[in-house]
Each structure stands twice: as structure tokens, then as C-alpha cells.
Design a protein around this motif. Structure first.
Motif, mmCIF file in Angstrom:
data_model
loop_
_atom_site.group_PDB
_atom_site.id
_atom_site.type_symbol
_atom_site.label_atom_id
_atom_site.label_comp_id
_atom_site.label_asym_id
_atom_site.label_seq_id
_atom_site.Cartn_x
_atom_site.Cartn_y
_atom_site.Cartn_z
ATOM 1 N N ARG A 1 -5.866 7.661 -10.053
ATOM 2 C CA ARG A 1 -6.692 8.755 -10.534
ATOM 3 C C ARG A 1 -6.166 9.303 -11.852
ATOM 4 N NH1 ARG A 1 -10.194 12.118 -8.320
ATOM 5 N NH2 ARG A 1 -9.919 10.970 -6.392
ATOM 6 N N SER B 1 -3.082 6.108 -5.004
ATOM 7 C CA SER B 1 -4.382 6.665 -5.366
ATOM 8 C C SER B 1 -4.221 7.802 -6.367
ATOM 9 C CB SER B 1 -5.182 7.090 -4.124
ATOM 10 O OG SER B 1 -4.459 7.980 -3.340
ATOM 11 N N ILE C 1 -4.386 9.593 10.069
ATOM 12 C CA ILE C 1 -3.629 9.561 8.827
ATOM 13 C C ILE C 1 -2.193 9.150 9.143
ATOM 14 C CG2 ILE C 1 -5.099 11.273 7.703
ATOM 15 C CD1 ILE C 1 -3.052 13.379 8.276
ATOM 16 N N LEU C 2 -1.518 8.729 8.112
ATOM 17 C CA LEU C 2 -0.173 8.175 8.265
ATOM 18 C C LEU C 2 0.736 9.052 9.134
ATOM 19 C CD1 LEU C 2 1.715 5.941 7.210
ATOM 20 C CD2 LEU C 2 2.368 7.512 5.388
ATOM 21 N N GLU D 1 1.073 5.505 -0.486
ATOM 22 C CA GLU D 1 0.219 6.685 -0.477
ATOM 23 C C GLU D 1 0.038 7.293 -1.867
ATOM 24 O OE1 GLU D 1 2.223 9.356 2.174
ATOM 25 O OE2 GLU D 1 2.147 11.011 0.774
ATOM 26 N N SER E 1 0.860 -1.173 0.000
ATOM 27 C CA SER E 1 0.000 0.000 0.000
ATOM 28 C C SER E 1 0.899 1.226 0.000
ATOM 29 C CB SER E 1 -0.896 0.005 1.240
ATOM 30 O OG SER E 1 -2.226 -0.158 0.858
ATOM 31 N N MET F 1 -5.555 16.532 9.966
ATOM 32 C CA MET F 1 -4.860 17.614 9.270
ATOM 33 C C MET F 1 -4.984 18.923 10.044
ATOM 34 S SD MET F 1 -2.931 17.635 6.791
ATOM 35 C CE MET F 1 -2.210 16.503 5.635
ATOM 36 N N LEU G 1 -15.266 6.901 -7.222
ATOM 37 C CA LEU G 1 -14.508 7.710 -6.268
ATOM 38 C C LEU G 1 -14.861 9.182 -6.431
ATOM 39 C CD1 LEU G 1 -11.096 5.979 -6.942
ATOM 40 C CD2 LEU G 1 -12.593 5.579 -4.996
ATOM 41 N N PRO G 2 -14.901 9.902 -5.337
ATOM 42 C CA PRO G 2 -15.240 11.313 -5.422
ATOM 43 C C PRO G 2 -14.072 12.154 -5.920
ATOM 44 C CG PRO G 2 -14.814 10.744 -3.152
ATOM 45 C CD PRO G 2 -14.664 9.474 -3.953
ATOM 46 N N ASP G 3 -14.331 13.420 -6.018
ATOM 47 C CA ASP G 3 -13.417 14.351 -6.657
ATOM 48 C C ASP G 3 -12.273 14.790 -5.740
ATOM 49 O OD1 ASP G 3 -12.282 16.104 -8.340
ATOM 50 O OD2 ASP G 3 -13.805 17.661 -8.141
ATOM 51 N N ILE G 4 -11.850 13.967 -4.837
ATOM 52 C CA ILE G 4 -10.762 14.356 -3.958
ATOM 53 C C ILE G 4 -9.765 13.216 -3.850
ATOM 54 C CG2 ILE G 4 -11.894 16.073 -2.517
ATOM 55 C CD1 ILE G 4 -12.743 13.795 -0.673
ATOM 56 N N SER G 5 -8.534 13.593 -3.633
ATOM 57 C CA SER G 5 -7.525 12.560 -3.423
ATOM 58 C C SER G 5 -7.381 12.379 -1.927
ATOM 59 C CB SER G 5 -6.191 12.992 -4.023
ATOM 60 O OG SER G 5 -5.851 12.158 -5.090
ATOM 61 N N ASP G 6 -7.508 11.178 -1.479
ATOM 62 C CA ASP G 6 -7.420 10.939 -0.058
ATOM 63 C C ASP G 6 -6.507 9.753 0.177
ATOM 64 O OD1 ASP G 6 -7.975 10.449 2.676
ATOM 65 O OD2 ASP G 6 -9.828 11.582 2.423
ATOM 66 N N GLU G 7 -5.686 9.891 1.187
ATOM 67 C CA GLU G 7 -4.681 8.867 1.400
ATOM 68 C C GLU G 7 -5.280 7.494 1.679
ATOM 69 O OE1 GLU G 7 -2.411 10.268 4.724
ATOM 70 O OE2 GLU G 7 -2.667 8.434 5.856
ATOM 71 N N SER H 1 -13.175 7.573 -11.250
ATOM 72 C CA SER H 1 -13.040 8.787 -10.453
ATOM 73 C C SER H 1 -13.939 9.877 -11.027
ATOM 74 C CB SER H 1 -11.601 9.290 -10.468
ATOM 75 O OG SER H 1 -10.699 8.226 -10.368
ATOM 76 N N ILE I 1 -9.694 0.847 -1.890
ATOM 77 C CA ILE I 1 -9.682 0.199 -3.194
ATOM 78 C C ILE I 1 -9.137 -1.216 -3.054
ATOM 79 C CG2 ILE I 1 -8.634 0.218 -5.483
ATOM 80 C CD1 ILE I 1 -8.605 3.298 -5.304
ATOM 81 N N ASP J 1 -6.893 6.857 -14.608
ATOM 82 C CA ASP J 1 -8.329 6.835 -14.887
ATOM 83 C C ASP J 1 -8.763 8.083 -15.643
ATOM 84 O OD1 ASP J 1 -11.022 6.014 -14.781
ATOM 85 O OD2 ASP J 1 -11.332 7.261 -13.010
ATOM 86 N N PHE K 1 -7.919 6.201 0.296
ATOM 87 C CA PHE K 1 -8.596 5.586 -0.828
ATOM 88 C C PHE K 1 -7.899 4.340 -1.328
ATOM 89 C CE2 PHE K 1 -10.988 9.570 -2.448
ATOM 90 C CZ PHE K 1 -11.843 9.435 -1.379
ATOM 91 N N SER K 2 -6.589 4.395 -1.391
ATOM 92 C CA SER K 2 -5.919 3.211 -1.938
ATOM 93 C C SER K 2 -6.141 2.004 -1.038
ATOM 94 C CB SER K 2 -4.430 3.468 -2.203
ATOM 95 O OG SER K 2 -3.784 3.926 -1.057
ATOM 96 N N GLU K 3 -6.276 2.248 0.251
ATOM 97 C CA GLU K 3 -6.610 1.135 1.150
ATOM 98 C C GLU K 3 -7.999 0.585 0.880
ATOM 99 O OE1 GLU K 3 -6.070 1.362 5.532
ATOM 100 O OE2 GLU K 3 -4.613 2.925 5.043
#
Lengths: 331, 331
Positions: free
Chosen positions: A80, A76, B276-277, A73, A71, B248, B67-73, B97, B79, A83, B75-77
Motif C-alpha cells: 500500500r 500489505s 486472523i493470525l 503480515e 506471506s 478482533m 484494493l479498498p481503503d483499509i489495511s487487512d491482514e 489501492s 494478492i 502504491d 489482503f496479502s494472501e
DNA sequence: ATATATAATGTAAACGTTTACATTGCTGTT
DNA sequence: AACAGCAATGTAAACGTTTACATTATATAT
């Protein structure tokens, strides 16, 4: 019960062939019939059955994306980006993660043989003969995204690990640093070894004497960075800057340094590689190298689509995406 | 040129129907014919054409993931988790996306009408009537992943924003904190408002007097957290702990606090939400709430597959996935 | 007006698989 | 030996679309 071209054909009093042609737009259909068909299609809220279309065409407009067993970071972002590019070219994106239940070769074989994808992109941290064999076993086009372009006769998009590491050293030299240490990543990792190589060659070019004890070994984890750093700090001759092969290890260095009351960059400077999210917000913010994931995904997808369209360029293409030195407060 | 059942049939001297039955395994085929067919299939390295199969069956074994219009850390998890679960059940995962070029409703419509997916999962930070309409327009099964389960008659998997925020306050109360401030997220964000609600209700239950000025507003960015924190620090009566609605913003508080020379948690304590990480590695490490993304993906995928299989449970299901309080050094 | 070229449309096959229905083969019962 | 019953297998249609080829309509040239 979804609408099919048959129903449109009936309503428009034309044959399904005409409907098909009108909808695909490229064939010769009289302007008014085309308009009529389009109007009815819209009115009925027609959506083409993509599976049927792909099936009859004997090729899929789905792009496969094979993710490795980790995994990360920035995945994603790559997903994106791919895609986005796919979508703009009329393709869909299917992901396939490799893991304990599904090996990488199994994923490749599915991509190659099930007909479900028309091409695929492989995010691959390393390559071996088994993978090479799988990749050579089919005729479905693909593109690799890797840390190293020296992985055989495949189209590949890479980051410029070597160049960037080299430039990082140049930057440090200009800054006046003379005693530069390096913490390397896993020995079997292409990114890691290229970064090390870039480091070493730059040092050699700029006549930086690299003591053997300043070549520490890590494995990309924060813990390994911390440990390696502690060791470096215990040397009788300490380096004045540590270049870690990735940000996580660099942040491990932060821990080791702070724990004995030293200050960055006053007592010792640190730089990393990757520009992970945390690096910007670390204290002090970390000087590092930003990989242009967005561009990597885009370039890979565009090249793949080129291949899928069977367009001109058949020769193997190696594309290296430039990374960017991000100068912050840690050196 | 891929192998088809026709070629197997020819080689095995049986009809394609028998081959199909032998390969699918479930019908009555004599044991030795079955063995023969399987052997030949293997020998020819046969792989079924999935597009053809989906097409003829009139349903797809591809699961869509919007997926929505934002990049989020995380998401890859998610997915990965969805893909894992899908794979184990014989399904594939296709991502889509949403962004400037492709609206959310457009994505939903494609999922509903193109026949390319047999069902889909929608990661959705908020809902509106347009989206509801799109969701009600088709017959393709779907499951939502959202911060709030009060979004209509849909199957939905949520995090327990409210409960977790509530428990965070309980934890702070037990720790002895009396003056608790909150920095909320965007007002139109479900997660944000539920967290705030949990905070307020818990305060009310434990008779914590929340001054109006201690209810700061942010928008989930680090900058907004820093700004909100500065404001709180300028109040004549300062809070002794700030509960930020996400990590954040909590880290933004770190900046504001460190910049004026105060210490966490001695002078003021901080807690966040999300884990978050970066939070684990922040200095001091941040007490926060870990969302179980892995489980969210798994539960959503399993529920969707249940629906796709047309199995028993037709009633709407709201599943709340418990988050975990992660106690670290920031309070 | 006729012949010819070309544009527009129609007909029907094809793609690989599943599956309803038909046929054949086998077993056991009488 | 005849037949019932069922297991095994075969035949052929179906799914929605594209497309090669055939046909018809239209325009152009004489």
C-alpha cells in the motif's frame, strides 16, 4: 472503441500533434486551443492509452514489486505504501510474487527484460550470487528492501536491525536486567543475524555477561520460540529476561512460561522484535520494536522514481529506516 | 537496446513475420525454421516487449486488482493467490489501492479506460450507486470479491457469511449453549449484516430465545468488542456464550472478561469470525471461522481470465466460497 | 510595409509486434 | 510437364502516442 486523440483532433479541428501537446501540457500551445482540446477531451471522456504511451516513449510508468516466497503480515502495508507513493508520482504498481512456480531470478529477469516495468523494488530477505547476477544483467533501475545493507553495490532501504537490537539491550540494562538471554532467528537470515549482533555488541558494551547457554537458537516460528524458551527455563541459572529476535518466538516464550505456571514479567521478562499485530493484544502486551513499514515503502518508491526519472543522484544509496522501541508490559 | 524480433530475423535470414510466428508457436512454420529462430532468440536472450504486444493486440495481459481503503491482514494472501493464478495463465497483476488520494471510482475508471489492464478484480466491502455506475460504464471485464452477492448483476466471489454464522450457532447449540449473545459489526458492512442474519435465523430455527439486550453492537474493532462485552457482562441475565461478528471483537471480549477475573470458557464462552493470525495463539485459542482467502483469490482470478479470454460462459456467476469452522478452546 | 524572430500548429516517422493478404515453394496428381 | 492445392514465408499495414522537423501564423522591430 475507446476515444483516441484522433477523434479529439477531428472535433477540435487541429492535428493530433496539437492534441497530444495540449494534453501533455508542457509544450507551447495557444491558451485557447488548449482549453478547447481539454474541453472536448473531457466531454468525450478521453483517457490516454497508457500502453501506447509507454510503448512509444520506450519506457514504462509501471513499477514492479517483487515479493519473496513468504506471506508476511506487513507486506500489505508495504504494498500500500509503495502504491500510494507511486500513484502520487504518476506511476502504477505491479506485484510479482515469487514461489514454487516462479523463482526470484525469473521474476527479476522479467522485470529486466520484458519492458513491462520501468523500474522495480525487490523485497529480499537474503541475497546470493545468482540473484546478484540477475540484478547486474539489465539496465532497468531498481531498489532493494532488505534487512541488511551489506549486499553489494545496490540501492537499498533497510530497517535498522542492528541499532534497534542494540537499543533494546540498552533499555533492558537501564531497567536493571542483568541476565539477558537471546533467541536468535534462522542463521541464513540477515535480519536475524544483525539482531543477534546488535544484542551481543550491546551486551559487551554494557558488560553483561552472556552465558553460552543463554544464546538459544530459533527459526522465527512460535514453536521454535517455545522450545528454546523451555530449554532456557531448564538451565540451572535462568535468565531474568529473554530477548527474542522476533515477536512470534517471543509469543512462543509466553506459551512455555505460562504452561509451567510462571508469570510475565514477574518471574521472567520477554521482549520481541517486529511489533506484529498480535503483540499489542498479547497478555501481557509485548515490549518490542516497531518497523516503520510505511516509511520503508515510501522511501524505496521515492528513490526508485528518482532513478527512473534519471535525476541527479547516481551514487548508490543505502537508507536505513529507524524503528521504534515500543514499551509495553512484558518487561 | 533490448533485442527485438528484427535482429532475430536478420540473423536467421527470415522475415519478422516468420520470427513472430515461430515465437508465438501457433502458426504454421517449418519445423527447422522454428528451431533456428528459437535457438537464435535464446542465444540473444530475447524477451518480447510486452507493452508492444499488448498495444498491438489492443488488449492487455495485465490484471488489475483494486484494493479498498483499509489495511487487512488477509489482503496479502489474496494478492498472492491472485498473482499466482494470473501467472500460471500468462497474466500479470497490478494493484491499485484506494485511499484519500484516489477514490474507488477513480480507480475503476482508470481500469476501465486507460487500456492498461485487460480486466480487473475489485475487493469491495460495500457497493453504492456511484460505484455501480462506474462499473457499468465500460467494457473491460471484471469480477468482484465481496461479502455479499446481492450487489447487482455482476460476477462476484463471496464468502459464505450467512451460512457460516448459521453453522456456528448450530455448533454452539449442539455444544449445549442456550443463552447466546451476538456482537454485530458496522451496520453498513455486508459481511457484518449477513453474519448477524445467519445468527438470528439459526437461533430462530433452534428455538434459541435471543434477548434484545444480547444483541450488542460493535464496529469490528477490538475496543468496540471490549465495550460491548462489558455491557453484556453487566446484564442481570448474562449470556453463556458470545458470538462476535469478527475475531478482533472476540479478542476485545477476552480483555473485558479477563479484566474482571472471569475465565474463558468456564465462566463464559467466546467465538469469533475470520480466523486472523492472532486467534490461534490467543489464550484460550479462539473458536472461529476461517475464510479460504486462497481459494477466493484463485476462483476470482480464474473467472476473470475466463471472461478475458472471451470464453463461453457469459452469464453472471455468483460463487460462494465455503469457510471452515475452526474449533479451538474458547468454547 | 517589410524583414525578422518567434510562437503555434501541422506532417510524418517512429516505437515492436501482430496479422491480413500476397507471393513463393513444394507435393502430388494427371 | 503442367497444374492444383497447400504449406511456408514475405510484405506491409495497423495499433495510439510522441516528437523531430517543416510549415504557417503572429508579433516585433525597422
Amino acid at each position: 472503441m475507446p476515444i483516441t486523440i484522433k477523434q479529439i483532433a477531428k472535433k477540435a479541428n487541429v492535428s493530433i500533434a496539437t492534441v497530444s501537446r495540449a494534453l501533455s501540457g508542457d509544450s507551447k500551445v495557444r491558451e485557447d486551443t488548449k482549453k478547447l482540446v481539454l474541453k472536448i477531451a473531457k466531454q468525450l471522456n478521453y483517457n490516454p492509452n497508457i500502453l501506447a504511451r509507454n510503448f512509444v516513449k520506450g519506457k514504462s510508468n509501471i513499477i514492479g514489486l517483487v515479493l519473496p516466497d513468504i506471506s508476511d503480515e506487513y507486506f500489505s502495508e508495504i504494498i500500500r505504501s509503495i502504491d500510494d507513493t507511486s500513484y502520487l508520482n504518476g506511476y502504477y504498481t505491479m506485484v510479482m510474487s515469487s514461489h514454487e512456480n516462479r523463482s526470484l531470478t525469473e521474476s527479476i529477469n522479467t522485470m529486466m527484460n520484458s519492458g513491462i516495468v520501468g523500474g522495480f523494488i525487490l523485497l529480499i530477505p537474503f541475497i546470493n550470487s545468482e540473484i546478484k547476477k540477475a540484478l547486474n544483467s539489465g539496465s532497468v533501475p531498481f531498489v532493494l528492501i532488505s534487512g541488511d545493507d551489506d549486499i553489494g553495490d545496490f540501492d537499498v532501504v533497510t530497517t535498522d536491525n542492528y541499532q534497534s537490537a542494540f537499543r533494546m539491550v540498552e533499555f533492558l540494562v537501564v531497567k536493571g536486567y542483568k541476565k539477558i538471554a537471546h533467541i536468535s532467528g534462522p542463521p541464513d537470515n540477515n535480519d536475524a543475524s544483525l539482531r543477534k549482533k546488535g544484542f551481543l555488541n550491546a551486551c559487551s558494551k554494557y558488560k553483561i555477561d552472556v552465558k553460552k547457554s543463554w544464546l538459544a537458537k530459533g527459526n522465527f516460528t512460535m514453536e521454535s520460540g517455545e522450545k528454546a524458551c523451555s530449554k532456557l527455563l531448564n538451565e540451572k541459572e535462568k535468565p531474568d529476561v529473554i530477548f527474542a529476535a522476533n515477536d512470534m518466538m517471543a509469543l512462543g516464550c509466553y506459551k512455555a512460561i505460562h504452561s509451567i505456571g510462571l508469570k510475565i514479567p514477574v518471574d521472567i521478562a520477554i521482549t520481541g522484535f517486529d511489533d506484529i499485530l498480535i503483540s499489542e493484544y498479547a497478555n501481557p502486551s509485548l515490549t518490542t520494536i516497531r518497523v516503520d513499514t510505511d516509511r520503508i515503502g515510501k522511501v524505496a518508491a521515492e528513490r526508485l522514481i528518482e532513478k527512473m526519472n534519471g535525476s541527479i543522484n547516481k551514487t548508490i544509496q543505502k537508507k536505513e529506516i529507524a524503528s521504534q522501541l515500543v514499551i509495553r508490559s512484558s518487561c
